[in-house]
Structures are given as structure tokens and as C-alpha cells.
Motif scaffolding. Structure first.
Motif, PDB file in Angstrom:
ATOM      1  N   ALA A  27       9.413  14.823 -53.650  1.00 41.12           N
ATOM      2  CA  ALA A  27      10.745  15.292 -53.270  1.00 41.12           C
ATOM      3  C   ALA A  27      10.569  16.137 -52.018  1.00 41.12           C
ATOM      4  CB  ALA A  27      11.372  16.103 -54.394  1.00 41.12           C
ATOM      5  N   GLU A  28      11.501  15.977 -51.070  1.00 44.29           N
ATOM      6  CA  GLU A  28      11.372  16.643 -49.779  1.00 44.29           C
ATOM      7  C   GLU A  28      12.731  17.180 -49.354  1.00 44.29           C
ATOM      8  OE1 GLU A  28       9.085  14.823 -46.233  1.00 44.29           O
ATOM      9  OE2 GLU A  28      11.178  14.199 -45.955  1.00 44.29           O
ATOM     10  N   TYR A  29      12.743  18.388 -48.811  1.00 46.72           N
ATOM     11  CA  TYR A  29      13.966  18.978 -48.264  1.00 46.72           C
ATOM     12  C   TYR A  29      13.682  19.418 -46.836  1.00 46.72           C
ATOM     13  CZ  TYR A  29      17.641  22.289 -47.218  1.00 46.72           C
ATOM     14  OH  TYR A  29      18.678  22.940 -46.607  1.00 46.72           O
ATOM     15  N   ILE A  30      14.558  19.031 -45.909  1.00 52.30           N
ATOM     16  CA  ILE A  30      14.422  19.424 -44.508  1.00 52.30           C
ATOM     17  C   ILE A  30      15.715  20.102 -44.069  1.00 52.30           C
ATOM     18  CG2 ILE A  30      14.058  18.671 -42.141  1.00 52.30           C
ATOM     19  CD1 ILE A  30      12.784  16.132 -43.201  1.00 52.30           C
ATOM     20  N   TYR A  31      15.575  21.279 -43.465  1.00 51.59           N
ATOM     21  CA  TYR A  31      16.702  21.933 -42.811  1.00 51.59           C
ATOM     22  C   TYR A  31      16.402  21.931 -41.319  1.00 51.59           C
ATOM     23  CZ  TYR A  31      19.773  25.371 -40.830  1.00 51.59           C
ATOM     24  OH  TYR A  31      20.705  25.994 -40.025  1.00 51.59           O
ATOM     25  N   SER A  32      17.303  21.348 -40.543  1.00 51.27           N
ATOM     26  CA  SER A  32      17.173  21.322 -39.097  1.00 51.27           C
ATOM     27  C   SER A  32      18.351  22.074 -38.499  1.00 51.27           C
ATOM     28  CB  SER A  32      17.161  19.880 -38.590  1.00 51.27           C
ATOM     29  OG  SER A  32      17.195  19.845 -37.178  1.00 51.27           O
ATOM     30  N   GLU A  33      18.057  23.079 -37.707  1.00 56.78           N
ATOM     31  CA  GLU A  33      19.102  23.893 -37.098  1.00 56.78           C
ATOM     32  C   GLU A  33      20.065  23.044 -36.272  1.00 56.78           C
ATOM     33  OE1 GLU A  33      18.377  27.044 -33.855  1.00 56.78           O
ATOM     34  OE2 GLU A  33      18.194  28.092 -35.777  1.00 56.78           O
ATOM     35  N   ASN A  34      19.551  22.009 -35.621  1.00 56.59           N
ATOM     36  CA  ASN A  34      20.385  21.147 -34.783  1.00 56.59           C
ATOM     37  C   ASN A  34      20.904  19.922 -35.521  1.00 56.59           C
ATOM     38  OD1 ASN A  34      19.879  22.834 -32.539  1.00 56.59           O
ATOM     39  ND2 ASN A  34      17.931  21.799 -32.220  1.00 56.59           N
ATOM     40  N   GLY A  35      20.129  19.395 -36.479  1.00 55.79           N
ATOM     41  CA  GLY A  35      20.485  18.136 -37.116  1.00 55.79           C
ATOM     42  C   GLY A  35      21.255  18.236 -38.414  1.00 55.79           C
ATOM     43  N   GLY A  36      21.032  19.279 -39.213  1.00 59.11           N
ATOM     44  CA  GLY A  36      21.692  19.408 -40.510  1.00 59.11           C
ATOM     45  C   GLY A  36      20.673  19.559 -41.625  1.00 59.11           C
ATOM     46  N   GLN A  37      20.928  18.902 -42.753  1.00 63.11           N
ATOM     47  CA  GLN A  37      20.041  18.960 -43.913  1.00 63.11           C
ATOM     48  C   GLN A  37      19.778  17.550 -44.429  1.00 63.11           C
ATOM     49  OE1 GLN A  37      21.045  22.070 -46.861  1.00 63.11           O
ATOM     50  NE2 GLN A  37      22.896  22.314 -45.630  1.00 63.11           N
ATOM     51  N   MET A  38      18.579  17.354 -44.993  1.00 63.67           N
ATOM     52  CA  MET A  38      18.247  16.066 -45.581  1.00 63.67           C
ATOM     53  C   MET A  38      17.413  16.302 -46.832  1.00 63.67           C
ATOM     54  SD  MET A  38      16.715  12.621 -43.829  1.00 63.67           S
ATOM     55  CE  MET A  38      15.137  13.293 -43.376  1.00 63.67           C
ATOM     56  N   LEU A  39      17.794  15.620 -47.903  1.00 63.79           N
ATOM     57  CA  LEU A  39      17.066  15.667 -49.165  1.00 63.79           C
ATOM     58  C   LEU A  39      16.559  14.265 -49.455  1.00 63.79           C
ATOM     59  CD1 LEU A  39      16.339  17.442 -51.623  1.00 63.79           C
ATOM     60  CD2 LEU A  39      18.466  16.683 -52.658  1.00 63.79           C
ATOM     61  N   GLY A  96       1.246  19.058 -36.649  1.00 61.27           N
ATOM     62  CA  GLY A  96       1.680  17.673 -36.528  1.00 61.27           C
ATOM     63  C   GLY A  96       2.900  17.491 -35.649  1.00 61.27           C
ATOM     64  N   TYR A  97       3.345  16.251 -35.582  1.00 62.33           N
ATOM     65  CA  TYR A  97       4.540  15.869 -34.823  1.00 62.33           C
ATOM     66  C   TYR A  97       5.389  14.962 -35.705  1.00 62.33           C
ATOM     67  CZ  TYR A  97       7.583  14.093 -31.184  1.00 62.33           C
ATOM     68  OH  TYR A  97       8.678  13.769 -30.439  1.00 62.33           O
ATOM     69  N   ARG A  98       6.706  15.228 -35.744  1.00 64.78           N
ATOM     70  CA  ARG A  98       7.625  14.460 -36.580  1.00 64.78           C
ATOM     71  C   ARG A  98       8.826  14.021 -35.734  1.00 64.78           C
ATOM     72  NH1 ARG A  98       7.501  17.411 -40.977  1.00 64.78           N
ATOM     73  NH2 ARG A  98       8.534  19.138 -39.965  1.00 64.78           N
ATOM     74  N   ASP A  99       9.311  12.788 -35.992  1.00 63.14           N
ATOM     75  CA  ASP A  99      10.494  12.258 -35.298  1.00 63.14           C
ATOM     76  C   ASP A  99      11.349  11.504 -36.312  1.00 63.14           C
ATOM     77  OD1 ASP A  99      12.231  11.639 -33.249  1.00 63.14           O
ATOM     78  OD2 ASP A  99      10.986  10.057 -32.402  1.00 63.14           O
ATOM     79  N   ILE A 100      12.592  11.944 -36.491  1.00 66.76           N
ATOM     80  CA  ILE A 100      13.525  11.316 -37.435  1.00 66.76           C
ATOM     81  C   ILE A 100      14.805  10.981 -36.681  1.00 66.76           C
ATOM     82  CG2 ILE A 100      14.822  11.580 -39.581  1.00 66.76           C
ATOM     83  CD1 ILE A 100      12.742  13.711 -40.398  1.00 66.76           C
ATOM     84  N   PRO A 114      27.586   7.533 -31.738  1.00 67.06           N
ATOM     85  CA  PRO A 114      26.298   7.502 -31.029  1.00 67.06           C
ATOM     86  C   PRO A 114      25.129   7.759 -31.982  1.00 67.06           C
ATOM     87  CG  PRO A 114      27.855   9.014 -29.968  1.00 67.06           C
ATOM     88  CD  PRO A 114      28.478   8.566 -31.245  1.00 67.06           C
ATOM     89  N   ASN A 115      23.999   7.151 -31.689  1.00 70.40           N
ATOM     90  CA  ASN A 115      22.785   7.389 -32.478  1.00 70.40           C
ATOM     91  C   ASN A 115      22.393   8.852 -32.363  1.00 70.40           C
ATOM     92  OD1 ASN A 115      22.864   4.684 -33.004  1.00 70.40           O
ATOM     93  ND2 ASN A 115      21.265   4.159 -31.539  1.00 70.40           N
ATOM     94  N   ALA A 116      21.715   9.389 -33.389  1.00 69.72           N
ATOM     95  CA  ALA A 116      21.399  10.812 -33.414  1.00 69.72           C
ATOM     96  C   ALA A 116      19.941  11.038 -33.768  1.00 69.72           C
ATOM     97  CB  ALA A 116      22.290  11.538 -34.414  1.00 69.72           C
ATOM     98  N   THR A 117      19.337  12.026 -33.115  1.00 72.53           N
ATOM     99  CA  THR A 117      18.007  12.483 -33.469  1.00 72.53           C
ATOM    100  C   THR A 117      18.171  13.648 -34.423  1.00 72.53           C
ATOM    101  OG1 THR A 117      17.090  11.805 -31.352  1.00 72.53           O
ATOM    102  CG2 THR A 117      15.846  13.447 -32.592  1.00 72.53           C
ATOM    103  N   PHE A 118      17.710  13.487 -35.651  1.00 71.99           N
ATOM    104  CA  PHE A 118      17.805  14.558 -36.636  1.00 71.99           C
ATOM    105  C   PHE A 118      16.771  15.634 -36.335  1.00 71.99           C
ATOM    106  CE2 PHE A 118      16.519  16.464 -40.700  1.00 71.99           C
ATOM    107  CZ  PHE A 118      17.748  16.969 -41.125  1.00 71.99           C
TER     108      PHE A 118
END
Length: 179
Positions: free
Chosen positions: A49-61, A151-155, A163-167
């Protein structure tokens, strides 16, 4: 209200998974915080299980299930990852990504890790038309229970009528605990 219920259920799920977790990791950079819990169901199957909070992109679970295989210094996992996105830049939705993770031990407590997931439009719901996620990192094992990594991550997400979005895209630092 629906989002509050989903977040509540996900929180309870994360708490119950953390009681059984074998690996817990945290990573961050200036804009993003990620936490991940992984449970080894047996020697060949794991769930995470993974939770990501991105200040620019939002949240993803996300929740994932992998089949694992070890071959000497190589560790390979193949599986699926379900992700729910609450975006700040565009519309919310969810995707099922197909892909996996790879790790190679380089010796002297150093290893390289990579992961990638692709979600075609047939496995993307809401207004999302597809997505892809890639991640690569170098990890140093301090002791059997603790590791540090960089590391480096790209979502990225593709949309039907927007328009397409970079999370999230960028370098990060983190740590992993095994218990």
C-alpha cells in the motif's frame, strides 16, 4: 463526502497492513511525501500500500500485488497496481497499472532498484485516459533492518478531455525499515 469515506477506509486498511508489514519506507523532496508498506504474503507473493502527497499534483493512494522471483543477485516482481488519484491540476480518477519492480545487489550493501507501471485507456477510469509511473533508486543497507536511498520518480496522467498532467517528477531521499 465520498472522498472522506474512501480516505477513512484507506486509513483503516493502512493501519491493519502496518501491523503485518515487513518493510516500511518513507521518501520526500521539496514538493512530495511518499510512504509505502509492503507485506510478504509468502516467499513468492507480496502486497503493498502506498500513499503519495504532492504539493503540486494532489494525493494518490495505491495498492499493489506482485509475484516475486529471486535469481542470484536479481530480484524480479511482476504484478498490478491500483491507484486512486485526487488531483489538484485536473480531474480525479483511478487506474490499474501493469508492471513490476526489479532490484540488483551490487555488493558492499549497495543495490539498485527500478519500477515501472503502465495503465492503458482500457484500465483507466473516470476521465483519465492512461498513465505511466517510473521510479529508479540506489540504496545503501546500513544494517539488516535499515536502509537509506536516493532516487528519481516520474508519474504522469493522460486525460480524455483535458491536458495531460505530471503528478510528480523529481529526485528524492528516503529510508526503509524492515521488521
Amino acid at each position: 463526502m465520498k472522498i472522506k469515506v474512501l480516505v477513512g477506509v484507506a486509513s483503516l486498511y493502512l493501519v491493519s497492513v502496518s501491523a503485518l508489514a515487513t518493510d516500511a519506507s518513507v521518501s520526500l523532496n521539496d514538493d512530495t511525501f511518499l510512504t509505502d508498506l509492503q507485506v510478504d504474503l509468502n516467499k513468492d507473493v507480496n502486497a503493498s500500500a502506498e500513499y503519495i502527497y504532492s504539493e503540486n499534483g494532489g494525493q494518490m493512494l495505491s495498492g499493489a500485488l506482485h509475484i516475486a522471483h529471486d535469481a542470484g543477485i536479481h530480484h524480479i516482481e511482476i504484478g498490478a497496481k491500483f491507484s486512486q488519484l485526487w488531483s489538484k491540476k485536473s480531474q480525479n480518477g483511478n487506474v490499474v497499472g501493469v508492471g513490476g519492480r526489479y532490484a540488483m545487489q551490487l555488493g558492499s550493501n549497495i543495490s539498485v532498484h527500478g519500477s515501472g507501471y503502465y495503465s492503458p485507456s482500457v484500465l483507466s477510469f473516470g476521465n483519465i485516459d492512461g498513465s505511466w509511473q517510473v521510479d529508479g533508486k540506489v540504496q545503501y543497507q546500513l544494517n539488516p533492518a535499515l536502509a537509506l536511498f536516493v532516487g528519481y520518480r516520474d508519474i504522469r496522467f493522460q486525460y480524455d478531455d483535458a491536458p495531460n498532467a505530471t503528478f510528480e517528477s523529481g529526485f528524492y531521499l528516503g529510508g526503509r525499515a524492515t521488521f
